[in-house]
Design a protein around this motif. Structure first.
Motif, short mmCIF file in Angstrom:
data_model
loop_
_atom_site.label_atom_id
_atom_site.label_comp_id
_atom_site.label_asym_id
_atom_site.label_seq_id
_atom_site.Cartn_x
_atom_site.Cartn_y
_atom_site.Cartn_z
N HIS A 1 -3.31 -12.26 -9.57
CA HIS A 1 -2.20 -11.96 -10.47
C HIS A 1 -2.27 -10.57 -11.10
CE1 HIS A 1 -0.86 -16.07 -10.10
NE2 HIS A 1 -2.04 -16.51 -10.51
N TYR A 2 -3.42 -9.92 -11.01
CA TYR A 2 -3.55 -8.63 -11.67
C TYR A 2 -4.54 -7.75 -10.90
CZ TYR A 2 -7.61 -11.10 -13.54
OH TYR A 2 -8.77 -11.82 -13.67
N ALA A 3 -4.52 -6.47 -11.22
CA ALA A 3 -5.46 -5.51 -10.65
C ALA A 3 -6.24 -4.85 -11.78
CB ALA A 3 -4.71 -4.45 -9.83
N GLU A 4 -7.53 -4.58 -11.52
CA GLU A 4 -8.39 -3.93 -12.49
C GLU A 4 -8.88 -2.60 -11.90
OE1 GLU A 4 -10.33 -8.11 -14.16
OE2 GLU A 4 -11.46 -6.84 -12.77
N ARG A 5 -8.83 -1.56 -12.72
CA ARG A 5 -9.29 -0.26 -12.23
C ARG A 5 -10.80 -0.32 -12.00
NH1 ARG A 5 -6.90 5.03 -12.62
NH2 ARG A 5 -5.44 4.37 -14.25
N LEU A 6 -11.26 0.11 -10.84
CA LEU A 6 -12.67 0.00 -10.48
C LEU A 6 -13.56 0.74 -11.47
CD1 LEU A 6 -14.86 -0.94 -8.48
CD2 LEU A 6 -14.47 1.17 -7.21
N VAL A 7 -13.14 1.91 -11.90
CA VAL A 7 -13.97 2.71 -12.80
C VAL A 7 -14.07 2.09 -14.19
CG1 VAL A 7 -12.09 4.22 -13.62
CG2 VAL A 7 -14.45 5.08 -13.51
#
Length: 362
Positions: free
Chosen positions: A242-248
């Motif tokens: 449902h969502y994306a998280e910035r890798l950094v």
């Protein structure tokens, strides 16, 4: 047995920076139908079927040694070669058992540079040493995870280090008959059984009729054709992201649906067993993007993102485990991780828990 031929998953051709094996691509296509190549390989598959059947029979008859551990063992695996979603299922199963009052541990074979000796997977372990999937499982579940080429040895090592563990999940150990199991879970995806033949004429390691306790199909829709192909009484598994998280900075999060209509140049990359399934999930959320299909367990050392013209690159959580340990990738602000969660019928959880509670002690 004649089986329907499901459509092949959509995916863009792999770029020059990370070419997929032409042999792998040829066989994957051939395995979905009974065409000339599959028919030419069919006699070899009969030999493979006979040898694998004899091997299983030797274990059942006690002529080959099989070890029983002192706690219930649940094996999660597949007979269809390649990725069907075992890692999300293992994570779901660990959470389900913990919620029911168990203290689960996970054993796995490991992958890559792993030397085969039993070793525990710490949260800061290198994916190149222990494998990307065991490391992801350790991080997501918080359970003790031990990798080892010999599953019984890995199980003993885990129980010795963590005596409170009262149930073991063997990730991808279906054909590892040297370890006795109390519950077998066979996982398929929307490809069903492909053309229904065993390797190398088809994608199957064992016959679809092989016994199992539970059958699960990782698919958006479980229709009558697919039910008949996989056999048993299958449960449907749905992977939701449902969502994306910035890798950094994994605390920085954006809903997948919020990316629609923003005019961003988006790419999606997947180095998993079935990249098309990841891309299909994103498309179902209405996203438009360029695809980058990479080989399963791709190590990302070639920096396949270097020449991608995109403001945002969506990657799987399994790939993020490796990208987050590579200096020139872990700080790339374009990389966003899409975690997925397995969703299954509550009745399945109840049946697995009940079966575990009924397992006799060793």
């Amino acid at each position: 047995m004649s089986t329907p031929t499901p459509p092949a998953p959509e995916s863009a051709p792999a770029p020059a920076s990370a070419p997929a094996s032409s042999l792998e691509a040829t066989l994957s296509a051939a395995w979905l139908k009974r065409g000339p190549l599959a028919c030419a390989l069919y006699p070899v598959s009969l030999l493979f079927r006979a040898l694998s059947g004899i091997r299983a029979l030797l274990y059942r008859a006690g002529l080959k040694k099989s070890v029983r551990l002192p706690v219930p063992v649940i094996v999660v695996g597949n007979i269809f070669i390649g990725g069907t979603g075992k890692t999300p299922l293992t994570i779901w199963l660990a959470g389900t058992l913990r919620a029911a009052g168990f203290t689960p541990g996970v054993i796995s074979r490991g992958f890559g540079g792993f030397d085969g000796a039993a070793r525990e997977v710490g949260a800061d372990a290198l994916a190149s040493d222990v494998g990307d999937e065991p490391l992801l499982i350790a991080r997501r579940t918080g359970c003790p995870v031990v990798v080892g080429r010999r599953r019984a040895e890995a199980g003993r090592a885990l129980l010795a280090a963590h005596p409170a563990v009262d149930v073991l999940i063997a990730d991808d150990g279906l054909q590892h008959y040297a370890l006795k199991r109390d519950i077998e879970i066979v996982l398929f995806d929307g490809r069903g059984v492909g053309n229904g033949w065993l390797l190398p004429a088809g994608p199957l390691r064992e016959a679809p009729s092989r016994r199992r306790d539970f059958t699960i199909v990782n698919t958006p829709q479980l229709d009558a054709q697919l039910r008949a192909a996989v056999g048993g009484v299958p449960f449907r598994m749905h992977l939701a992201g449902h969502y994306a998280e910035r890798l950094v900075n994994r605390a920085e999060r954006v809903a997948i649906g919020a990316l629609n209509g923003q005019g961003r140049r988006i790419a999606a990359a997947a180095g998993i067993g079935n990249p098309g399934r990841f891309f299909a999930m994103l498309r179902s959320a209405g996203l438009a993007f360029n695809e980058l299909a990479l080989p399963d367990h791709h190590d990302f050392l070639d920096d396949p993102f270097a020449h991608i013209d995109a403001e945002m690159i969506l990657i799987t959580e399994k790939d993020a485990v490796k990208c987050g340990q590579i200096e020139y990738l872990k700080n790339d602000p374009r990389l966003w991780v899409v975690p997925v969660t397995a969703q299954l019928d509550a009745a399945l959880a109840e049946q697995i828990v009940e079966k575990c509670r009924g397992c006799p002690p060793a």
